[in-house]
Design a protein around this motif. Sequence first.
Motif, mmCIF file in Angstrom:
data_model
loop_
_atom_site.group_PDB
_atom_site.id
_atom_site.type_symbol
_atom_site.label_atom_id
_atom_site.label_comp_id
_atom_site.label_asym_id
_atom_site.label_seq_id
_atom_site.Cartn_x
_atom_site.Cartn_y
_atom_site.Cartn_z
ATOM 1 N N GLU A 167 0.814 -1.215 0.000
ATOM 2 C CA GLU A 167 0.000 0.000 0.000
ATOM 3 C C GLU A 167 0.848 1.266 0.000
ATOM 4 O O GLU A 167 0.462 2.288 -0.535
ATOM 5 C CB GLU A 167 -0.934 -0.018 1.215
ATOM 6 C CG GLU A 167 -1.938 1.108 1.251
ATOM 7 C CD GLU A 167 -3.036 0.964 0.217
ATOM 8 O OE1 GLU A 167 -3.569 2.002 -0.203
ATOM 9 O OE2 GLU A 167 -3.343 -0.157 -0.178
ATOM 10 N N GLU A 223 0.276 8.955 -4.560
ATOM 11 C CA GLU A 223 -0.760 9.688 -3.816
ATOM 12 C C GLU A 223 -2.015 9.916 -4.647
ATOM 13 O O GLU A 223 -3.125 9.842 -4.140
ATOM 14 C CB GLU A 223 -0.188 11.026 -3.339
ATOM 15 C CG GLU A 223 -1.144 11.805 -2.465
ATOM 16 C CD GLU A 223 -1.441 11.116 -1.139
ATOM 17 O OE1 GLU A 223 -2.566 11.275 -0.645
ATOM 18 O OE2 GLU A 223 -0.558 10.433 -0.612
ATOM 19 N N VAL A 224 -1.855 10.178 -5.935
ATOM 20 C CA VAL A 224 -3.027 10.433 -6.792
ATOM 21 C C VAL A 224 -3.904 9.202 -6.862
ATOM 22 O O VAL A 224 -5.133 9.287 -6.811
ATOM 23 C CB VAL A 224 -2.572 10.859 -8.211
ATOM 24 C CG1 VAL A 224 -3.739 10.979 -9.141
ATOM 25 C CG2 VAL A 224 -1.796 12.147 -8.153
ATOM 26 N N ARG A 249 -4.125 6.867 -4.631
ATOM 27 C CA ARG A 249 -4.757 6.643 -3.332
ATOM 28 C C ARG A 249 -5.971 7.531 -3.133
ATOM 29 O O ARG A 249 -6.910 7.157 -2.449
ATOM 30 C CB ARG A 249 -3.751 6.880 -2.208
ATOM 31 C CG ARG A 249 -2.997 5.636 -1.853
ATOM 32 C CD ARG A 249 -2.184 5.833 -0.614
ATOM 33 N NE ARG A 249 -0.798 5.910 -1.070
ATOM 34 C CZ ARG A 249 0.138 6.610 -0.503
ATOM 35 N NH1 ARG A 249 -0.122 7.335 0.548
ATOM 36 N NH2 ARG A 249 1.358 6.612 -0.974
ATOM 37 N N THR A 250 -5.977 8.728 -3.697
ATOM 38 C CA THR A 250 -7.096 9.640 -3.483
ATOM 39 C C THR A 250 -8.249 9.385 -4.461
ATOM 40 O O THR A 250 -9.382 9.679 -4.138
ATOM 41 C CB THR A 250 -6.644 11.102 -3.621
ATOM 42 O OG1 THR A 250 -6.074 11.295 -4.909
ATOM 43 C CG2 THR A 250 -5.632 11.452 -2.549
ATOM 44 N N VAL A 251 -7.948 8.853 -5.642
ATOM 45 C CA VAL A 251 -8.992 8.559 -6.621
ATOM 46 C C VAL A 251 -9.185 7.049 -6.664
ATOM 47 O O VAL A 251 -8.243 6.316 -6.971
ATOM 48 C CB VAL A 251 -8.607 9.082 -8.023
ATOM 49 C CG1 VAL A 251 -9.676 8.733 -9.034
ATOM 50 C CG2 VAL A 251 -8.362 10.566 -7.995
ATOM 51 N N PRO A 252 -10.384 6.566 -6.372
ATOM 52 C CA PRO A 252 -10.609 5.109 -6.393
ATOM 53 C C PRO A 252 -10.432 4.527 -7.798
ATOM 54 O O PRO A 252 -10.661 5.197 -8.808
ATOM 55 C CB PRO A 252 -12.056 4.959 -5.935
ATOM 56 C CG PRO A 252 -12.395 6.233 -5.267
ATOM 57 C CD PRO A 252 -11.549 7.293 -5.890
ATOM 58 N N TYR A 306 -13.294 4.736 -10.446
ATOM 59 C CA TYR A 306 -13.486 5.950 -11.236
ATOM 60 C C TYR A 306 -12.741 5.863 -12.564
ATOM 61 O O TYR A 306 -13.247 6.278 -13.600
ATOM 62 C CB TYR A 306 -13.024 7.178 -10.467
ATOM 63 C CG TYR A 306 -13.896 7.565 -9.300
ATOM 64 C CD1 TYR A 306 -15.006 6.811 -8.934
ATOM 65 C CD2 TYR A 306 -13.612 8.681 -8.546
ATOM 66 C CE1 TYR A 306 -15.800 7.169 -7.869
ATOM 67 C CE2 TYR A 306 -14.397 9.055 -7.468
ATOM 68 C CZ TYR A 306 -15.490 8.282 -7.144
ATOM 69 O OH TYR A 306 -16.271 8.646 -6.084
ATOM 70 N N TYR A 324 -1.824 1.373 -9.838
ATOM 71 C CA TYR A 324 -2.486 0.805 -8.669
ATOM 72 C C TYR A 324 -1.706 -0.385 -8.120
ATOM 73 O O TYR A 324 -1.603 -0.577 -6.911
ATOM 74 C CB TYR A 324 -3.905 0.382 -9.041
ATOM 75 C CG TYR A 324 -4.712 -0.149 -7.896
ATOM 76 C CD1 TYR A 324 -5.240 0.713 -6.929
ATOM 77 C CD2 TYR A 324 -4.958 -1.504 -7.769
ATOM 78 C CE1 TYR A 324 -5.974 0.231 -5.872
ATOM 79 C CE2 TYR A 324 -5.693 -2.003 -6.715
ATOM 80 C CZ TYR A 324 -6.201 -1.135 -5.772
ATOM 81 O OH TYR A 324 -6.933 -1.614 -4.723
#
Length: 110
Positions: A2, A7-8, A10-13, A16, A62
């Motif tokens: 993880e 960071e991007v 992690r913030t956008v599932p 999406y 991811y």
Amino acid sequence: MEANIPEVIRTVPLQYYIFFATALFSIGVVGVLTRRNAIIIFMCIELMLNAVNVLLTAFSAYRSDPNGQVFVFFIMAVAAAEVAVGLGIIVMIYRNFQTTDVNLLSRLKW
């Protein structure tokens, strides 16, 4: 694992990205099936290729695996070659028939 995800991502599932790529691909398919202008069809094919690129990049980031991004690089190289050949063909068709309507291309038959 993880901690290696950017960071991007992690913030956008991930869902999406999947929904966005599905929408892009669907728009491309509808454009190819409904349009008669060769240039518009060509752009819709490129839109479908970009939808695949978005998915490959999202999955690659991811999973923190660069293999997907390597595939994207090769897909972009093939798409660039496709653009060069395809636009050359479209220009020659326009010079001969004064239109880019694919329905009128039945004159090319024997």
